[in-house]
Design an enzyme around this catalytic site. Structure first.
Site, mmCIF file in Angstrom:
data_model
loop_
_atom_site.group_PDB
_atom_site.id
_atom_site.type_symbol
_atom_site.label_atom_id
_atom_site.label_comp_id
_atom_site.label_asym_id
_atom_site.label_seq_id
_atom_site.Cartn_x
_atom_site.Cartn_y
_atom_site.Cartn_z
ATOM 1 N N SER A 1 18.514 18.652 65.978
ATOM 2 C CA SER A 1 18.737 20.036 65.573
ATOM 3 C C SER A 1 18.515 20.179 64.078
ATOM 4 O O SER A 1 18.754 19.238 63.304
ATOM 5 C CB SER A 1 20.178 20.407 65.915
ATOM 6 O OG SER A 1 20.537 21.602 65.253
ATOM 7 N N TYR B 1 29.713 18.645 65.371
ATOM 8 C CA TYR B 1 28.496 18.702 66.195
ATOM 9 C C TYR B 1 27.320 18.129 65.399
ATOM 10 O O TYR B 1 26.584 17.256 65.876
ATOM 11 C CB TYR B 1 28.210 20.148 66.620
ATOM 12 C CG TYR B 1 26.822 20.360 67.179
ATOM 13 C CD1 TYR B 1 26.449 19.793 68.396
ATOM 14 C CD2 TYR B 1 25.872 21.115 66.478
ATOM 15 C CE1 TYR B 1 25.167 19.980 68.905
ATOM 16 C CE2 TYR B 1 24.586 21.310 66.983
ATOM 17 C CZ TYR B 1 24.236 20.738 68.201
ATOM 18 O OH TYR B 1 22.968 20.915 68.698
ATOM 19 N N LYS C 1 24.716 14.696 65.891
ATOM 20 C CA LYS C 1 23.242 14.689 65.882
ATOM 21 C C LYS C 1 22.727 13.707 64.823
ATOM 22 O O LYS C 1 21.809 12.922 65.068
ATOM 23 C CB LYS C 1 22.688 16.089 65.623
ATOM 24 C CG LYS C 1 22.903 17.069 66.779
ATOM 25 C CD LYS C 1 22.142 16.677 68.022
ATOM 26 C CE LYS C 1 22.377 17.610 69.177
ATOM 27 N NZ LYS C 1 21.943 17.079 70.475
HETATM 28 P P1 NAD Z 1 22.841 23.389 77.536
HETATM 29 O O1 NAD Z 1 24.308 23.235 77.414
HETATM 30 O O2 NAD Z 1 22.294 24.604 78.180
HETATM 31 O O3 NAD Z 1 22.224 22.114 78.294
HETATM 32 C C1 NAD Z 1 22.826 20.841 78.232
HETATM 33 C C2 NAD Z 1 22.952 20.330 79.655
HETATM 34 O O4 NAD Z 1 23.523 19.025 79.620
HETATM 35 C C3 NAD Z 1 23.878 21.190 80.531
HETATM 36 O O5 NAD Z 1 23.207 21.476 81.742
HETATM 37 C C4 NAD Z 1 25.114 20.329 80.757
HETATM 38 O O6 NAD Z 1 25.685 20.560 82.029
HETATM 39 C C5 NAD Z 1 24.533 18.947 80.610
HETATM 40 N N1 NAD Z 1 25.466 17.920 80.134
HETATM 41 C C6 NAD Z 1 26.300 17.976 79.061
HETATM 42 N N2 NAD Z 1 26.946 16.801 78.919
HETATM 43 C C7 NAD Z 1 26.497 15.985 79.906
HETATM 44 C C8 NAD Z 1 26.772 14.650 80.284
HETATM 45 N N3 NAD Z 1 27.661 13.890 79.595
HETATM 46 N N4 NAD Z 1 26.130 14.128 81.354
HETATM 47 C C9 NAD Z 1 25.244 14.879 82.051
HETATM 48 N N5 NAD Z 1 24.935 16.136 81.738
HETATM 49 C C10 NAD Z 1 25.558 16.688 80.679
HETATM 50 O O7 NAD Z 1 22.231 23.216 76.063
HETATM 51 P P2 NAD Z 1 20.760 23.500 75.525
HETATM 52 O O8 NAD Z 1 20.808 24.717 74.696
HETATM 53 O O9 NAD Z 1 19.770 23.388 76.613
HETATM 54 O O10 NAD Z 1 20.615 22.275 74.536
HETATM 55 C C11 NAD Z 1 20.067 21.042 74.953
HETATM 56 C C12 NAD Z 1 20.116 20.068 73.793
HETATM 57 O O11 NAD Z 1 19.454 20.640 72.686
HETATM 58 C C13 NAD Z 1 21.538 19.732 73.338
HETATM 59 O O12 NAD Z 1 21.579 18.356 73.002
HETATM 60 C C14 NAD Z 1 21.708 20.574 72.091
HETATM 61 O O13 NAD Z 1 22.618 19.996 71.185
HETATM 62 C C15 NAD Z 1 20.302 20.599 71.538
HETATM 63 N N6 NAD Z 1 20.045 21.774 70.693
HETATM 64 C C16 NAD Z 1 20.213 23.025 71.205
HETATM 65 C C17 NAD Z 1 20.000 24.142 70.387
HETATM 66 C C18 NAD Z 1 20.213 25.546 70.909
HETATM 67 O O14 NAD Z 1 20.300 26.479 70.096
HETATM 68 N N7 NAD Z 1 20.268 25.793 72.214
HETATM 69 C C19 NAD Z 1 19.600 23.967 69.059
HETATM 70 C C20 NAD Z 1 19.418 22.671 68.577
HETATM 71 C C21 NAD Z 1 19.641 21.582 69.409
#
Ligand code: NAD
Ligand code: UDP
Length: 343
Positions: A126, A150, A154
């Site tokens: 991120s 958080y 990362k």
């Molecule tokens: P999200 O919460 O929609 O998707 C994450 C998925 O992982 C979910 O389906 C959840 O059920 C699953 N999950 C969480 N912990 C788990 C575990 N221990 N075992 C199995 N499954 C698990 O989030 P997203 O927005 O799709 O983000 C995905 C990744 O991208 C994350 O790592 C997040 O930190 C990173 N990210 C997201 C953003 C954003 O703005 N959406 C920005 C930067 C980075």
């Protein structure tokens, strides 16, 4: 070339769009997700969108035994690791939960990959790893720093992956996302936040759909042209394609890439584009600044362009139109109004 890609967190927001892109590119995704922040309905939506129902295993990535069974059964070539917790505010309230979940899942995954001889990994990082910076555009060599638990997870995982890669044989891409928004153009999958959204686009779309009264614009006295905060919004379909590009261009070692558009939009720019997409003005009030917010954040995307041959192409207008299509078709996300409003 077709390959089998383990996608952790593959039913979440970014993961589900990436799974669709993988299938369309001829790959075979194998999804693992514990459904802690997603719905099994996403799997049905992926199946009807692509005509392919990917293999899915409901498990916690920290459960090494369950992960071993998936690797033993599925002949995995590479991994895209999305699974983890991602809410900044919650991470401040429950830091231990973030360290346990995000580190725990990654340690388990890396140990299993090592044991199985799978060494190709794309990791969801991120722009938060840049901390609060006032120097834009931000390139990958900018100073790093965490400003909340958080972000610390990362940054910590990036460091862990660099150490692992330094032992040789690994090919790892750290993808530093800027601000993912939008949805699949069908409106069949999209962002489905639990509780009150923290981020701008899902919040204002919930205002537009009538679930919330008005958007609070956090500060109009920043040193920006219209006084509101500037961010680099990237369409989730572009982001999904960025993962394919990263997989295709994996090289020995560990390399970080910004995924953004390279351009900034202010809160008022986003409001205007979203109001056009929705077809009516979205109500808002100016509120005080949110603690910890930078005035202006956008990416230098030179490295992704030159080394991954990847550039985001979709406009802010497309981001808003597609996000709105998803939101208006699913006003309460996958769960429905009763479940959602009792959260
Ligand atoms: P999200 O919460 O929609 O998707 C994450 C998925 O992982 C979910 O389906 C959840 O059920 C699953 N999950 C969480 N912990 C788990 C575990 N221990 N075992 C199995 N499954 C698990 O989030 P997203 O927005 O799709 O983000 C995905 C990744 O991208 C994350 O790592 C997040 O930190 C990173 N990210 C997201 C953003 C954003 O703005 N959406 C920005 C930067 C980075
Ligand atoms: N923002 C806002 N109202 C909201 C949520 C966000 O004005 O309800 C602003 C925020 O101050 C920032 C921009 O919108 O300038 C993007 O915020 P978001 O939380 O989506 O992303 P981040 O700040 O984490 O990059």
């Amino acid at each position: 070339m077709s390959s089998t890609v383990l996608v952790t967190g593959g039913l979440g927001y970014i993961g589900s769009h990436t799974v669709v892109a993988l299938i369309e590119a001829g790959h075979r995704p194998v999804i693992v997700d514990d459904l802690s922040n997603s719905s099994i309905a996403v799997l049905d939506a992926i199946a009807s969108l692509t005509g392919t129902r990917p293999t899915f295993c409901q498990l916690d990535v920290a459960d090494r035994g369950a992960l071993t069974a998936v690797f033993d059964d599925e002949n995995i070539d590479s991994v895209i690791h999305f699974a983890g917790l991602k809410a900044v505010g919650e991470s401040v309230e429950h830091p231990l939960r973030y360290y346990v979940t995000n580190y725990g899942a990654t340690l388990s995954l890396l140990s299993e990959m090592m044991a199985q001889g799978v060494h190709d990994l794309v990791f969801s990082s991120s722009a938060t790893v840049y901390g609060v910076t006032e120097t834009v555009p931000i390139d990958e060599d900018a100073p790093l720093g965490a400003i909340n638990p958080y972000g610390a997870t990362k940054l910590g995982i990036e460091g862990m992956l660099e150490d692992v890669a330094s032992t040789g044989g690994w090919r790892i891409a750290l993808l530093r996302y800027f601000n993912p928004v939008g949805a699949h153009p069908s409106g069949a999958i999209g962002e489905d936040p639990a509780g009150i959204p923290n981020n701008l686009m899902p919040y204002l779309m919930q205002v537009a759909v009538g679930r919330r009264e008005q958007l609070m614009v956090f500060g109009d006295d920043y040193d920006t042209p219209d006084g509101t905060g500037i961010r680099d919004y990237i369409h989730v379909m572009d982001l999904a394609e960025g993962h394919l590009a990263a997989l295709d261009h994996l090289r020995e070692g560990c390399r970080a890439f910004n995924l953004g558009t390279g351009a900034g939009a202010s809160v008022l720019d986003v409001l205007a584009a979203a109001s056009l997409a929705v077809g009516e003005a979205i109500p808002y009030v100016i509120a005080p600044r949110r603690a910890g917010d930078a005035a202006c954040v956008y990416a230098d995307v030179t490295r992704a362009r030159s080394e991954l041959d990847f550039s985001a192409t979709r406009t802010l207008e497309e981001m808003c139109v597609d996000h709105w299509r998803w939101q208006s078709l699913h006003p309460y996300g996958f769960a429905g109004p009763d479940t959602v409003e009792s959260l």
